[in-house]
Design a protein around this motif. Sequence first.
Motif, PDB file in Angstrom:
ATOM      1  N   LYS A 142      -0.732   0.420  25.972  1.00 47.80           N
ATOM      2  CA  LYS A 142      -0.129  -1.360  26.260  1.00 47.80           C
ATOM      3  C   LYS A 142      -0.501  -1.976  24.575  1.00 47.80           C
ATOM      4  N   ASP A 143      -1.768  -1.679  24.089  1.00 49.15           N
ATOM      5  CA  ASP A 143      -2.046  -2.617  23.048  1.00 49.15           C
ATOM      6  C   ASP A 143      -1.189  -2.192  21.783  1.00 49.15           C
ATOM      7  N   THR A 144      -0.523  -0.949  21.764  1.00 51.48           N
ATOM      8  CA  THR A 144       0.389  -0.598  20.676  1.00 51.48           C
ATOM      9  C   THR A 144       1.577  -1.365  20.784  1.00 51.48           C
ATOM     10  N   ARG A 145       2.007  -1.273  22.082  1.00 54.56           N
ATOM     11  CA  ARG A 145       3.355  -2.020  22.347  1.00 54.56           C
ATOM     12  C   ARG A 145       3.329  -3.502  21.800  1.00 54.56           C
ATOM     13  N   ASN A 146       2.130  -4.287  22.197  1.00 50.48           N
ATOM     14  CA  ASN A 146       1.869  -5.606  22.029  1.00 50.48           C
ATOM     15  C   ASN A 146       1.412  -6.169  20.546  1.00 50.48           C
ATOM     16  N   ASN A 147       0.979  -4.906  19.579  1.00 47.61           N
ATOM     17  CA  ASN A 147       0.639  -5.188  18.447  1.00 47.61           C
ATOM     18  C   ASN A 147       1.503  -5.027  17.231  1.00 47.61           C
ATOM     19  N   ASP A 148       1.181  -5.159  15.924  1.00 49.24           N
ATOM     20  CA  ASP A 148       1.934  -5.049  14.965  1.00 49.24           C
ATOM     21  C   ASP A 148       2.541  -3.599  14.813  1.00 49.24           C
ATOM     22  N   GLN A 149       3.732  -3.191  14.780  1.00 53.28           N
ATOM     23  CA  GLN A 149       4.137  -1.974  14.664  1.00 53.28           C
ATOM     24  C   GLN A 149       4.805  -1.539  13.332  1.00 53.28           C
ATOM     25  N   ARG A 150       4.609  -2.373  12.291  1.00 57.18           N
ATOM     26  CA  ARG A 150       5.204  -2.132  11.124  1.00 57.18           C
ATOM     27  C   ARG A 150       3.980  -1.287  10.141  1.00 57.18           C
ATOM     28  N   SER A 151       4.301  -0.156   9.829  1.00 53.26           N
ATOM     29  CA  SER A 151       3.630   0.805   9.357  1.00 53.26           C
ATOM     30  C   SER A 151       4.503   1.589   8.071  1.00 53.26           C
ATOM     31  N   VAL A 152       5.638   1.564   7.963  1.00 53.42           N
ATOM     32  CA  VAL A 152       6.346   2.315   6.758  1.00 53.42           C
ATOM     33  C   VAL A 152       6.107   1.660   5.723  1.00 53.42           C
ATOM     34  N   ARG A 153       5.751   2.352   4.554  1.00 54.59           N
ATOM     35  CA  ARG A 153       5.395   1.437   3.266  1.00 54.59           C
ATOM     36  C   ARG A 153       5.350   2.499   2.341  1.00 54.59           C
ATOM     37  N   PHE A 154       5.436   2.217   0.871  1.00 49.81           N
ATOM     38  CA  PHE A 154       5.028   2.834  -0.091  1.00 49.81           C
ATOM     39  C   PHE A 154       3.734   2.757  -0.476  1.00 49.81           C
ATOM     40  N   ASP A 155       2.771   3.905  -0.732  1.00 52.46           N
ATOM     41  CA  ASP A 155       1.316   3.698  -1.092  1.00 52.46           C
ATOM     42  C   ASP A 155       1.054   4.863  -2.119  1.00 52.46           C
ATOM     43  N   ARG A 156      -0.074   4.816  -2.279  1.00 56.22           N
ATOM     44  CA  ARG A 156      -0.806   5.587  -3.530  1.00 56.22           C
ATOM     45  C   ARG A 156      -1.641   6.556  -2.599  1.00 56.22           C
ATOM     46  N   TYR A 157      -1.578   7.803  -3.307  1.00 59.93           N
ATOM     47  CA  TYR A 157      -2.720   8.941  -2.599  1.00 59.93           C
ATOM     48  C   TYR A 157      -2.792   9.744  -3.890  1.00 59.93           C
ATOM     49  N   GLN A 158      -4.147   9.684  -4.303  1.00 60.03           N
ATOM     50  CA  GLN A 158      -4.732  10.412  -5.566  1.00 60.03           C
ATOM     51  C   GLN A 158      -3.726  10.312  -6.765  1.00 60.03           C
ATOM     52  N   SER A 159      -3.572   8.917  -6.987  1.00 56.29           N
ATOM     53  CA  SER A 159      -2.746   8.720  -8.220  1.00 56.29           C
ATOM     54  C   SER A 159      -1.049   8.979  -7.902  1.00 56.29           C
ATOM     55  N   ARG A 160      -0.738   9.595  -6.766  1.00 61.95           N
ATOM     56  CA  ARG A 160       0.566  10.023  -6.406  1.00 61.95           C
ATOM     57  C   ARG A 160       1.205   8.848  -5.798  1.00 61.95           C
ATOM     58  N   ILE A 161       2.713   8.454  -5.921  1.00 62.76           N
ATOM     59  CA  ILE A 161       3.275   7.428  -5.200  1.00 62.76           C
ATOM     60  C   ILE A 161       3.917   8.215  -3.792  1.00 62.76           C
ATOM     61  N   VAL A 162       3.278   7.696  -2.641  1.00 61.56           N
ATOM     62  CA  VAL A 162       3.805   8.519  -1.509  1.00 61.56           C
ATOM     63  C   VAL A 162       4.553   7.479  -0.565  1.00 61.56           C
ATOM     64  N   LEU A 163       5.316   8.117   0.185  1.00 62.23           N
ATOM     65  CA  LEU A 163       5.566   7.230   1.451  1.00 62.23           C
ATOM     66  C   LEU A 163       4.768   7.482   2.427  1.00 62.23           C
ATOM     67  N   LYS A 164       4.165   6.389   3.134  1.00 57.95           N
ATOM     68  CA  LYS A 164       2.961   6.330   4.078  1.00 57.95           C
ATOM     69  C   LYS A 164       3.570   6.101   5.494  1.00 57.95           C
ATOM     70  N   ILE A 165       3.617   6.970   6.424  1.00 60.10           N
ATOM     71  CA  ILE A 165       3.969   6.547   7.750  1.00 60.10           C
ATOM     72  C   ILE A 165       2.973   6.783   8.880  1.00 60.10           C
ATOM     73  N   THR A 166       2.549   5.652   9.495  1.00 61.16           N
ATOM     74  CA  THR A 166       1.288   6.032  10.539  1.00 61.16           C
ATOM     75  C   THR A 166       1.693   5.698  11.855  1.00 61.16           C
TER      76      THR A 166
END
Length: 335
Positions: free
Chosen positions: A75-99
Amino acid sequence: MQVTNLTTRVLWFSTLLLVLSVPAQVIAPDEILDPNLRELQRKYFSELKRITEAAAAHNFAYHFYFSPVLGLTEKDTRNNDQRSVRFDRYQSRIVLKITGNYFAAYSMELMKPEERARQTYQAVILPLLQAAVPALEQADELQAFAFEISHHVRKKVLGVSSEGTENVVVILPKASAQRLVAATSPAVQQAAALEGDVFLNASPIALWPKPEVAKVEPAPVSAPASITAPRPIKAPIMQPVPNLLAAKLEQPVKTPSLAAVPARETSPERLKSLQSSHQSVLDRMVQELNMQAHFVRYAPPAFIPFHNGLYIQLSLTTTLPESDGGSRYKLAALA
């Protein structure tokens, strides 16, 4: 013929409605602090939207939602922000992060941790990879794909059934992801997946057992014919056997001296340089985790010297009930 055309139009219209009804799941470029990542988010924004549209059209076994916050109720997931697809960094690497949150509930008694992680990988992460890899085929800046998916686990505590969450993290290099998506056999897919890093609740695990390397026994060396091999000497039958374990326990244990550990430079100039080079990362951490961590505004994260090392000082606040004898305390965490 008319019936077929009508059915096709209905299916197309239904798919369009499904895509249009999906809430925004790609983070807006202007919300990303890192200028390089912000430019990537703007450059490939339409490609990122195609990934979320493919996910909306996919038939997951259980409900799946993109979400920047893991472990929420459905219920909280449906009613909250669902924007999670983004470019990010992981150990100096550029990654596509999806949660996101996956609402499958596995039995802790019937499934091992690796089995639970593998089930979520196959049900959620693999379909997302199959959508993300072709969409970002031309993104030369991208170096890896990173997924963090939460699922539920059922267990019994003192005979009472309870349910909690686990987080599966998969980081896969881009080349490995491309081989995985292009593979036509499960064995090749598994080999490509083993080239990445997998964690379950921050502990490293393997989705599949890694193939063992066969041990080659050395060939026996025979003595030359001209040399007579020595005859084996038989030990007396009643010869006492020394207690090797007791002998090792009696030996003094050598502990490394603290003086032997090289001290890191902790000068004010070094601290100022570290703070400056990592300030954007610290600012992003405060922005994204403040809802859960409650950072102290007047004491932002900072590098400090401690025991010949460098640490990050995080000041947090927590509210305790009146019965616990307090209202608000300041907690200092060193990591």
